[in-house]
Write an enzyme that holds these catalytic residues in place. Sequence first.
Site, PDB file in Angstrom:
ATOM      1  CD  GLU A   1      -2.863  -1.386   2.112  1.00 50.90           C
ATOM      2  OE1 GLU A   1      -4.169  -1.537   1.901  1.00 50.90           O
ATOM      3  OE2 GLU A   1      -2.584  -1.087   3.483  1.00 50.90           O
TER       4      GLU A   1
ATOM      5  CB  CYS B   1       3.254   7.024   3.446  1.00 53.54           C
ATOM      6  SG  CYS B   1       3.718   5.820   4.773  1.00 53.54           S
TER       7      CYS B   1
ATOM      8  CB  CYS C   1       7.145  -5.853   8.470  1.00 48.81           C
ATOM      9  SG  CYS C   1       8.620  -4.926   9.172  1.00 48.81           S
TER      10      CYS C   1
ATOM     11  CB  CYS D   1       6.319  -3.707  16.038  1.00 51.79           C
ATOM     12  SG  CYS D   1       8.133  -3.328  15.327  1.00 51.79           S
TER      13      CYS D   1
ATOM     14  CB  CYS E   1       3.084  -2.770  13.673  1.00 53.05           C
ATOM     15  SG  CYS E   1       3.225  -2.385  11.850  1.00 53.05           S
TER      16      CYS E   1
ATOM     17  CB  CYS F   1       1.139   5.108  11.571  1.00 52.29           C
ATOM     18  SG  CYS F   1       1.705   6.676  11.056  1.00 52.29           S
TER      19      CYS F   1
HETATM   20  N1  SAH Z   1       9.285  -0.005   9.633  1.00 52.62           N
HETATM   21  C1  SAH Z   1       9.564   0.993  10.007  1.00 52.62           C
HETATM   22  C2  SAH Z   1       8.665   2.058   9.016  1.00 52.62           C
HETATM   23  C3  SAH Z   1       7.273   1.641   8.887  1.00 52.62           C
HETATM   24  S1  SAH Z   1       6.266   1.999  10.361  1.00 52.62           S
HETATM   25  C4  SAH Z   1       9.595   1.688  11.425  1.00 52.62           C
HETATM   26  O1  SAH Z   1       8.921   0.750  12.126  1.00 52.62           O
HETATM   27  O2  SAH Z   1       9.948   2.679  11.765  1.00 52.62           O
HETATM   28  C5  SAH Z   1       5.990   3.713  10.677  1.00 52.62           C
HETATM   29  C6  SAH Z   1       5.634   4.317  11.734  1.00 52.62           C
HETATM   30  O3  SAH Z   1       4.220   3.759  12.341  1.00 52.62           O
HETATM   31  C7  SAH Z   1       6.630   3.562  12.806  1.00 52.62           C
HETATM   32  O4  SAH Z   1       6.918   4.599  14.132  1.00 52.62           O
HETATM   33  C8  SAH Z   1       5.755   2.553  13.606  1.00 52.62           C
HETATM   34  O5  SAH Z   1       6.328   2.289  14.574  1.00 52.62           O
HETATM   35  C9  SAH Z   1       4.646   3.347  13.457  1.00 52.62           C
HETATM   36  N2  SAH Z   1       3.181   2.254  13.831  1.00 52.62           N
HETATM   37  C10 SAH Z   1       3.104   1.158  13.772  1.00 52.62           C
HETATM   38  N3  SAH Z   1       2.018   0.718  13.938  1.00 52.62           N
HETATM   39  C11 SAH Z   1       1.170   1.933  14.410  1.00 52.62           C
HETATM   40  C12 SAH Z   1      -0.115   1.723  14.935  1.00 52.62           C
HETATM   41  N4  SAH Z   1      -0.910   0.842  14.922  1.00 52.62           N
HETATM   42  N5  SAH Z   1      -0.763   2.994  15.571  1.00 52.62           N
HETATM   43  C13 SAH Z   1       0.505   3.912  15.242  1.00 52.62           C
HETATM   44  N6  SAH Z   1       1.845   4.094  14.858  1.00 52.62           N
HETATM   45  C14 SAH Z   1       2.122   2.668  14.391  1.00 52.62           C
HETATM   46 FE1  SF4 Z   2       7.644  -3.554  10.568  1.00 56.25          FE
HETATM   47 FE2  SF4 Z   2       5.433  -2.510  11.652  1.00 56.25          FE
HETATM   48 FE3  SF4 Z   2       7.714  -2.950  13.308  1.00 56.25          FE
HETATM   49 FE4  SF4 Z   2       7.892  -0.846  11.376  1.00 56.25          FE
HETATM   50  S1  SF4 Z   2       6.431  -0.913  13.033  1.00 56.25           S
HETATM   51  S2  SF4 Z   2       9.262  -2.697  11.905  1.00 56.25           S
HETATM   52  S3  SF4 Z   2       6.478  -1.908   9.756  1.00 56.25           S
HETATM   53  S4  SF4 Z   2       6.149  -4.660  12.207  1.00 56.25           S
END
Ligand code: SAH
Ligand code: SF4
Length: 397
Positions: free
Chosen positions: A113, A126, A133, A137, A140, A372
Amino acid sequence: MEKTPLERYVPPAKPSLVGLSRPALAQALGSIGVPERQLDMRVSQIWHWLYVRGAQHFEAMSSVSKDLRAILAANFTLARPQIAAEQISVDGTRKWLLRLPGEHAGENPHEVECVYIPEADRGTLCLSTQVGCTLNCSFCHTGTQRLVRNLTAGEIVGQVLLARDRLGDWPGAKISEGASVPSDGGRLVSNVVMMGMGEPLYNFEAVRDALLIVADGDGISISKRRITLSTSGVVPNIARCGTEIGVMLAVSLHAVRDELRDVLVPLNRKYPIRDLLAACRAYPGLSNARRITFEYVMLEDVNDSLADAKALVRLLAGIPAKINLIPFNPWPGSRYKCSDWDRIERFSEVVFNAGYASPVRTPRGRDILAACGQLKSATEKLSARERLALRAMAMTD
Ligand code: SAH
Ligand code: SF4
């Protein structure tokens, strides 16, 4: 714990020229018989058509001879990823579900996306860097996706071209209905963030090659100051990001103690907070004018106490930093809740009083799951039964 990117997919037989570096483009032209002495000139011409004018077909390249256009079209394409779905939020945010070309084993198409976020003074795109991924996390949505494959540089640059195609963001093009030029009078896509699906520093070479094209002054020409790469903390590649790419860095910190960060960002077990911050302090080009953004997702009763806020400012002392508080965006099945507004404000006040800019990121496009951490390919959202039905359909084709 970490997922390994899938390597076994076959790129399309007729490759796209999108995303090739200048030397790779010269080599591709040489391979179809363009004489050596013409290579530099032809590369500049095609580069200009692709990245300044937004040509989608070789026929549009009127400064290239008809014969060469025909040979080019017989051997290459200017393909971008295909749009499988487009959604427009009530706030103007646009999300494209993109299908990537190429064949591969497995039942699901490879999809990512890409999200466009318009604001008064800028338009931010973005980009995704991986299908799914490598990491997982716990807050996420993308992290829950099983399939992982690295995007090629062409698929990353292709997202920028495609967004500009859809928005009408090329010289002379008609601007798409409902979109508007930011107040700086520039282009609709003025900024790029690597914050879509995937961990950019686990797909380093492709991300580097793509961003160098996006920043190239004779092409798309988005300044490196307007490009931000967000990482969950792949420490060994942070210095390389500064020296080999030179874009702005954002770090997904989210916790001030290893114990908690181990749970939220499991990569922390490999690269704990101390090592991560040491890499940040040493980030090439870091200064008060070029600060690192620390992202901090606000999770109710998990990481949002005032003690956490105070610990955060102590932890970052001495690093030229901005702190970006991100309200947690829920997704189906997520186990966290977003902190309430009052709590976020009080947290932000502590950070602000310590001298840091502490903008709270306004969630955008929540109604279309474009905010995000909400991104996940549509096919992965299907139930097992729907997936079986799809597979049955594919087998009878
Ligand atoms: N993988 C990279 C970039 C993509 S995520 C990273 O983790 O930095 C972009 C941002 O969105 C990151 O700071 C991530 O921690 C945040 N993010 C992920 N899931 C989220 C959620 N459910 N609500 C708010 N922010 C989130
Ligand atoms: Fe991957 Fe989501 Fe963690 Fe970013 S926040 S490293 S996209 S699992």
